[in-house]
Write a protein that holds these residues in place. Structure first.
Motif, PDB file in Angstrom:
ATOM      1  N   SER A  62      25.594  41.902  43.926  1.00 21.19           N
ATOM      2  CA  SER A  62      26.748  41.469  43.136  1.00 21.19           C
ATOM      3  C   SER A  62      27.005  42.441  41.993  1.00 21.19           C
ATOM      4  CB  SER A  62      26.501  40.074  42.560  1.00 21.19           C
ATOM      5  OG  SER A  62      26.343  39.117  43.582  1.00 21.19           O
ATOM      6  N   ASN A 106      19.365  40.596  43.865  1.00 20.53           N
ATOM      7  CA  ASN A 106      20.427  40.686  42.865  1.00 20.53           C
ATOM      8  C   ASN A 106      21.789  40.304  43.441  1.00 20.53           C
ATOM      9  OD1 ASN A 106      19.492  41.146  40.312  1.00 20.53           O
ATOM     10  ND2 ASN A 106      19.629  43.365  40.400  1.00 20.53           N
ATOM     11  N   TYR A 108      24.191  37.226  43.700  1.00 19.09           N
ATOM     12  CA  TYR A 108      24.341  35.919  43.060  1.00 19.09           C
ATOM     13  C   TYR A 108      25.267  35.041  43.897  1.00 19.09           C
ATOM     14  CZ  TYR A 108      21.835  37.870  39.157  1.00 19.09           C
ATOM     15  OH  TYR A 108      20.854  38.433  38.380  1.00 19.09           O
ATOM     16  N   ALA A 131      19.030  35.421  43.970  1.00 15.13           N
ATOM     17  CA  ALA A 131      18.800  34.877  42.629  1.00 15.13           C
ATOM     18  C   ALA A 131      19.299  33.430  42.550  1.00 15.13           C
ATOM     19  CB  ALA A 131      19.512  35.742  41.589  1.00 15.13           C
ATOM     20  N   ASN A 133      20.548  31.797  39.862  1.00 16.85           N
ATOM     21  CA  ASN A 133      21.426  31.464  38.740  1.00 16.85           C
ATOM     22  C   ASN A 133      22.611  30.569  39.066  1.00 16.85           C
ATOM     23  OD1 ASN A 133      19.910  33.972  38.282  1.00 16.85           O
ATOM     24  ND2 ASN A 133      20.910  33.985  36.279  1.00 16.85           N
ATOM     25  N   ARG A 134      23.294  30.819  40.163  1.00 21.81           N
ATOM     26  CA  ARG A 134      24.517  30.076  40.481  1.00 21.81           C
ATOM     27  C   ARG A 134      24.293  28.969  41.506  1.00 21.81           C
ATOM     28  NH1 ARG A 134      28.689  34.359  42.385  1.00 21.81           N
ATOM     29  NH2 ARG A 134      30.246  32.747  41.929  1.00 21.81           N
TER      30      ARG A 134
END
Length: 305
Positions: A62, A106, A108, A131, A133-134
């Motif tokens: 991303s 990496n 997302y 990852a 995160n989202r």
């Protein structure tokens, strides 16, 4: 002239097995660029199950910036559009035959992307997660419920592992292999013992690992056959004022506990580049700093990419 034309073979007349072998050499960008629309024969070859045993998105990252609020990253809209397009075309061509799915660490991925993928890959056995995160709890749980045949998982470390591992325990009866790309603390180790006690392969390479966590893993995971702690910064907790110290050699008592394992991978060599990098990064390796693809390595052959 007519005889010359009639004797000329057309591309669509090429043997399907040959086409499949050719398309197996294509990367994901080439394969989703419109090849399947050339003719019905090419589309049939593009949809062949052999080509789609593995969906490798590890070359796709991303374009993002870090932000101070959750999800702590902002992903460029174009990156999302590229990934969405690749997923839709790939999952359509694969016809639910994907067995191995590899994301870049990496990359997302959003909840919608993950669940869309999970619903269209029910045969999945090996997963390399991107990852977190989202990805929200509901999205991850929904995805895991689709992957009932899951056996092997490579994942970033997670702050709240119980819900995730419990979902795996409930839905993935054949799950037996785990790689954690990040810290594994006493809470994480206890959760492993509680929800996946029949784990056979575990890799914790290139991170900070406390001695008491290692002992808990060896004592609690009775079915464990392979353990990889190569390039870890091994730490021992101490009472104040020191709190902790780096352990430079594995205690004989730990080696004794590990003797029941089929394979116990360790490396704490000062001359080892990977050991040096783990120490420089203070036990949390910044994979983005190093050679592309370096994060894919593992001493456990079945976990290497």
């Amino acid at each position: 002239m007519d005889d010359v034309v009639s004797n000329t073979r057309r591309w669509e007349d090429l043997d399907t097995d040959i086409l499949v072998k050719i398309f197996q050499l294509f990367d994901i960008f080439e394969l989703t660029s419109g090849v399947a629309h050339v003719c019905s024969a090419w589309r049939a070859a593009c949809c062949d199950q052999l080509r789609w045993k593995t969906l490798d998105l590890s070359m796709l990252r991303s374009n993002f910036i870090k932000i101070p609020l959750e999800p702590f990253v902002y992903v460029d809209e174009r990156s999302d559009k590229i990934l969405t397009r690749l997923l839709k075309i790939s999952l359509s061509l694969s016809r639910q035959s994907i067995v191995t799915l590899i994301f870049h660490f990496n990359l997302y991925v959003s909840d919608d992307m993950l669940t869309y993928t999970a619903e269209r890959s029910p045969q999945l056995k090996r997963l390399v997660l991107p990852a977190w995160n989202r990805i929200k709890r509901t999205g991850m749980c929904k995805a895991i419920r689709c992957w009932k045949k899951l056996e092997s998982l490579t994942m970033p470390s997670i702050a709240n592992p119980p819900y995730f591992l419990e979902e795996i325990a409930i839905n993935c009866g054949n799950f037996n292999e785990l790689k954690i790309m990040g810290p594994c603390d006493i809470f994480f180790a206890s959760t492993l013992a509680a929800f996946v006690p029949k784990l056979r392969v575990l890799s914790l390479r290139c991170t900070t690992l406390y001695v008491d966590v290692l002992i808990l893993i060896l004592d609690s995971l009775k079915h464990l056959e392979v353990l990889n702690i190569s390039h870890c910064v091994l730490m021992e907790a101490l009472p104040p004022p020191q709190y902790k110290r780096i352990v430079t050699e594995i205690d004989p008592a730990i080696h004794q506990k590990a003797s029941r394992l089929r394979e116990f991978f360790t490396c704490m060599d000062d001359s080892c580049i990977m050991c040096q990098r783990t120490r420089t990064d203070e036990g949390i390796v910044r994979w983005y700093k190093y050679e592309e693809g370096f994060w894919k390595e593992d001493e456990v052959r079945s976990l290497a990419l």
